[in-house]
Design a protein around this motif. Structure first.
Motif, PDB file in Angstrom:
ATOM      1  N   GLU A 123      -6.421  -0.466  -9.980  1.00  0.00           N
ATOM      2  CA  GLU A 123      -7.762  -0.200  -9.749  1.00  0.00           C
ATOM      3  C   GLU A 123      -8.665   0.055 -11.059  1.00  0.00           C
ATOM      4  O   GLU A 123      -7.843   0.794 -11.706  1.00  0.00           O
ATOM      5  CB  GLU A 123      -8.087   0.944  -8.464  1.00  0.00           C
ATOM      6  CG  GLU A 123      -7.610   0.244  -7.184  1.00  0.00           C
ATOM      7  CD  GLU A 123      -8.173   1.508  -6.186  1.00  0.00           C
ATOM      8  OE1 GLU A 123      -8.101   1.173  -5.036  1.00  0.00           O
ATOM      9  OE2 GLU A 123      -8.094   2.576  -6.658  1.00  0.00           O
TER      10      GLU A 123
ATOM     11  N   VAL B 147       2.456   1.230  -4.007  1.00  0.00           N
ATOM     12  CA  VAL B 147       1.408   0.806  -5.382  1.00  0.00           C
ATOM     13  C   VAL B 147       0.753   2.062  -5.851  1.00  0.00           C
ATOM     14  O   VAL B 147       0.668   2.908  -5.031  1.00  0.00           O
ATOM     15  CB  VAL B 147       0.283  -0.315  -4.805  1.00  0.00           C
ATOM     16  CG1 VAL B 147      -0.886   0.554  -4.202  1.00  0.00           C
ATOM     17  CG2 VAL B 147      -0.239  -0.820  -6.076  1.00  0.00           C
TER      18      VAL B 147
ATOM     19  N   TYR C 101      -2.101   3.274  -7.477  1.00  0.00           N
ATOM     20  CA  TYR C 101      -3.522   2.720  -7.203  1.00  0.00           C
ATOM     21  C   TYR C 101      -4.200   2.787  -8.465  1.00  0.00           C
ATOM     22  O   TYR C 101      -5.197   2.044  -8.935  1.00  0.00           O
ATOM     23  CB  TYR C 101      -4.322   3.510  -6.208  1.00  0.00           C
ATOM     24  CG  TYR C 101      -3.959   3.340  -4.564  1.00  0.00           C
ATOM     25  CD1 TYR C 101      -4.561   2.449  -3.981  1.00  0.00           C
ATOM     26  CD2 TYR C 101      -2.586   3.902  -4.162  1.00  0.00           C
ATOM     27  CE1 TYR C 101      -4.242   2.109  -2.728  1.00  0.00           C
ATOM     28  CE2 TYR C 101      -2.492   3.774  -3.003  1.00  0.00           C
ATOM     29  CZ  TYR C 101      -3.038   2.740  -2.163  1.00  0.00           C
ATOM     30  OH  TYR C 101      -2.749   2.381  -0.904  1.00  0.00           O
TER      31      TYR C 101
ATOM     32  N   ASP D 186     -11.264  -2.972  -6.910  1.00  0.00           N
ATOM     33  CA  ASP D 186     -10.728  -2.081  -5.978  1.00  0.00           C
ATOM     34  C   ASP D 186      -9.581  -2.567  -5.328  1.00  0.00           C
ATOM     35  O   ASP D 186      -9.078  -3.525  -5.534  1.00  0.00           O
ATOM     36  CB  ASP D 186     -12.130  -1.655  -5.005  1.00  0.00           C
ATOM     37  CG  ASP D 186     -12.347  -2.938  -4.378  1.00  0.00           C
ATOM     38  OD1 ASP D 186     -11.759  -3.768  -4.158  1.00  0.00           O
ATOM     39  OD2 ASP D 186     -13.650  -2.916  -4.014  1.00  0.00           O
ATOM     40  N   TYR D 187      -9.130  -1.856  -4.341  1.00  0.00           N
ATOM     41  CA  TYR D 187      -8.096  -2.319  -3.595  1.00  0.00           C
ATOM     42  C   TYR D 187      -7.974  -3.416  -2.752  1.00  0.00           C
ATOM     43  O   TYR D 187      -7.132  -4.251  -2.764  1.00  0.00           O
ATOM     44  CB  TYR D 187      -7.494  -1.148  -2.624  1.00  0.00           C
ATOM     45  CG  TYR D 187      -6.147  -1.295  -2.032  1.00  0.00           C
ATOM     46  CD1 TYR D 187      -5.068  -1.348  -2.721  1.00  0.00           C
ATOM     47  CD2 TYR D 187      -6.117  -1.896  -0.525  1.00  0.00           C
ATOM     48  CE1 TYR D 187      -3.642  -1.443  -2.329  1.00  0.00           C
ATOM     49  CE2 TYR D 187      -4.840  -2.247  -0.056  1.00  0.00           C
ATOM     50  CZ  TYR D 187      -3.401  -2.100  -0.967  1.00  0.00           C
ATOM     51  OH  TYR D 187      -2.232  -2.360  -0.495  1.00  0.00           O
ATOM     52  N   GLU D 188      -9.247  -4.080  -2.426  1.00  0.00           N
ATOM     53  CA  GLU D 188      -9.360  -5.303  -1.598  1.00  0.00           C
ATOM     54  C   GLU D 188      -9.220  -6.306  -2.678  1.00  0.00           C
ATOM     55  O   GLU D 188      -8.707  -7.300  -2.252  1.00  0.00           O
ATOM     56  CB  GLU D 188     -10.870  -5.227  -1.099  1.00  0.00           C
ATOM     57  CG  GLU D 188     -11.230  -4.215  -0.037  1.00  0.00           C
ATOM     58  CD  GLU D 188     -12.544  -4.556   0.692  1.00  0.00           C
ATOM     59  OE1 GLU D 188     -13.113  -5.464   0.170  1.00  0.00           O
ATOM     60  OE2 GLU D 188     -12.809  -3.891   1.542  1.00  0.00           O
TER      61      GLU D 188
ATOM     62  N   TYR E 213       0.985  -1.287  -0.003  1.00  0.00           N
ATOM     63  CA  TYR E 213       0.010  -0.056   0.038  1.00  0.00           C
ATOM     64  C   TYR E 213       0.979   1.237   0.029  1.00  0.00           C
ATOM     65  O   TYR E 213       0.359   2.345  -0.309  1.00  0.00           O
ATOM     66  CB  TYR E 213      -0.935  -0.116   1.197  1.00  0.00           C
ATOM     67  CG  TYR E 213      -0.132  -0.165   2.520  1.00  0.00           C
ATOM     68  CD1 TYR E 213       0.307   1.098   3.213  1.00  0.00           C
ATOM     69  CD2 TYR E 213      -0.057  -1.319   3.079  1.00  0.00           C
ATOM     70  CE1 TYR E 213       0.842   1.013   4.403  1.00  0.00           C
ATOM     71  CE2 TYR E 213       0.553  -1.358   4.388  1.00  0.00           C
ATOM     72  CZ  TYR E 213       1.026  -0.234   5.126  1.00  0.00           C
ATOM     73  OH  TYR E 213       1.645  -0.264   6.362  1.00  0.00           O
TER      74      TYR E 213
ATOM     75  N   TYR F  98      -7.301  -6.126  -4.943  1.00  0.00           N
ATOM     76  CA  TYR F  98      -5.455  -6.001  -5.051  1.00  0.00           C
ATOM     77  C   TYR F  98      -5.094  -6.838  -4.038  1.00  0.00           C
ATOM     78  O   TYR F  98      -4.070  -7.545  -4.314  1.00  0.00           O
ATOM     79  CB  TYR F  98      -5.239  -4.579  -5.340  1.00  0.00           C
ATOM     80  CG  TYR F  98      -3.585  -4.578  -5.499  1.00  0.00           C
ATOM     81  CD1 TYR F  98      -2.959  -5.140  -6.540  1.00  0.00           C
ATOM     82  CD2 TYR F  98      -2.996  -4.171  -4.353  1.00  0.00           C
ATOM     83  CE1 TYR F  98      -1.602  -4.849  -6.765  1.00  0.00           C
ATOM     84  CE2 TYR F  98      -1.486  -4.158  -4.548  1.00  0.00           C
ATOM     85  CZ  TYR F  98      -0.919  -4.660  -5.778  1.00  0.00           C
ATOM     86  OH  TYR F  98       0.459  -4.460  -5.686  1.00  0.00           O
ATOM     87  N   GLU F  99      -5.615  -6.609  -2.839  1.00  0.00           N
ATOM     88  CA  GLU F  99      -5.117  -7.334  -1.583  1.00  0.00           C
ATOM     89  C   GLU F  99      -5.170  -9.057  -1.767  1.00  0.00           C
ATOM     90  O   GLU F  99      -4.015  -9.511  -1.505  1.00  0.00           O
ATOM     91  CB  GLU F  99      -5.568  -7.042  -0.540  1.00  0.00           C
ATOM     92  CG  GLU F  99      -5.340  -5.553   0.018  1.00  0.00           C
ATOM     93  CD  GLU F  99      -5.735  -5.197   1.170  1.00  0.00           C
ATOM     94  OE1 GLU F  99      -5.152  -4.672   2.262  1.00  0.00           O
ATOM     95  OE2 GLU F  99      -6.924  -5.448   1.521  1.00  0.00           O
TER      96      GLU F  99
END
Length: 294
Positions: A167, A161, A163, A172-174, A158, A176-177
């Motif tokens: 994205e 990255v 974003y 979304d970022y979740e 985080y 990506y996680e």
């Protein structure tokens, strides 16, 4: 540059996770790392094997490192390099020998007094368990754990990255996680990581470490100013300065862990950095240590 094996692995996971929109970005930014996971409490039967916490195995003629006040440093980890060789996709380590990590007081959070020892294989023949001095820099007693290694793909976290690259309307970022967990093969037993991205809010750890390692100057939290200082140190060569920052590597990141007893401030991460040139030369006398905590 990724090895062919890791390139194929990355392409496969990106396809499976439907992250094709970020494929080129990930190919350029994913790092080849090594993760170390707890594999049981250390019983000290295997002298010289990789462990984190507990006591080191040292030859009698190797002095225990001390800080600038003469206080014995606290032992953190020993890593047997032949146990890491199969997982070092970029072939950065010497093939044999062992690394030992020691630390002084972990304050302030930057430029922490520490020592990284490198012992050749022949020196290890005389190694035996060495109990820590009664008083060391950190008062905590750390439980020793055996560790096992694996090669990993380490995407930007985080703090690093872009974003906009990962994205889109469907991710979304979740999401990506979730991709990151797949790439690293994360487990709750993970304790340490090498050559990936350090935990940070600002993605500037390499600027801080490179500035200190090259010039001895303290970082003032400005990437622009750090780059100027490094450029001046390198006779005004900005391309070489940028390369030095890229070649500043995360040698070891140690996470906070209840089992071992590590707690870096507010459950943060302790980080050791080294220049690629020194790493390839087997020179561990010039390293940088800091920590990140939210």
């Amino acid at each position: 540059m990724l090895s062919k094996n890791n390139e194929n692995k990355l392409k496969q996971i990106v396809q499976e996770q439907q992250f094709g929109h970020a494929s080129d970005y990930l190919m350029d930014t994913v790092r080849q790392g090594i993760r170390l996971s707890k594999s049981g409490v250390e019983d000290y039967k295997a002298v010289g094997s990789s462990r984190i916490g507990g006591d080191p195995d040292l030859p009698a003629d190797v002095e225990w490192p001390v800080d600038s006040k003469g206080t014995p440093m606290t032992f953190l980890a020993q890593l047997r390099l032949r146990e890491l060789m199969d997982y070092d996709e970029a072939s950065r380590f010497p093939a044999n020998g062992a690394l030992y990590f020691f630390i002084g007081i972990d304050e302030p959070a930057y430029d922490i007094e520490h020592k990284v020892l490198y012992l050749q294989e022949e020196q290890l023949q005389a190694a035996q368990r060495r109990h820590a001095p009664e008083v060391t820099a950190l008062e905590d007693a750390f439980t020793g754990y055996k560790v096992s290694a694996r090669s990993t793909l380490e995407p930007p976290n985080y703090g690093y990255v872009d974003y906009e690259q990962v994205e889109d309307d469907e991710h979304d970022y979740e999401h990506y996680e979730e991709l990151c967990f797949e790439l690293t093969g994360y487990t709750s037993n993970d304790l340490a990581m090498m050559f990936g991205y350090p935990e940070t809010q600002h993605g500037d750890c390499e600027y801080e470490a490179a500035l200190k390692l090259l010039t001895g100057e303290k970082y003032n939290y400005s990437e622009t100013e750090a780059l100027k200082q490094i450029t001046r140190h390198l006779n005004g060569d900005p391309d070489r300065a940028q390369q030095e920052i890229r070649d500043t590597l995360l040698l070891l990141a140690l996470d906070s862990d209840d089992d071992v007893g590590f707690c870096w401030w507010d459950a943060g991460e302790l980080q050791f950095f080294i220049r690629n040139e020194d790493l390839l030369a087997g020179n561990f006398d010039r390293t940088y240590c800091s920590l990140y905590s939210s």
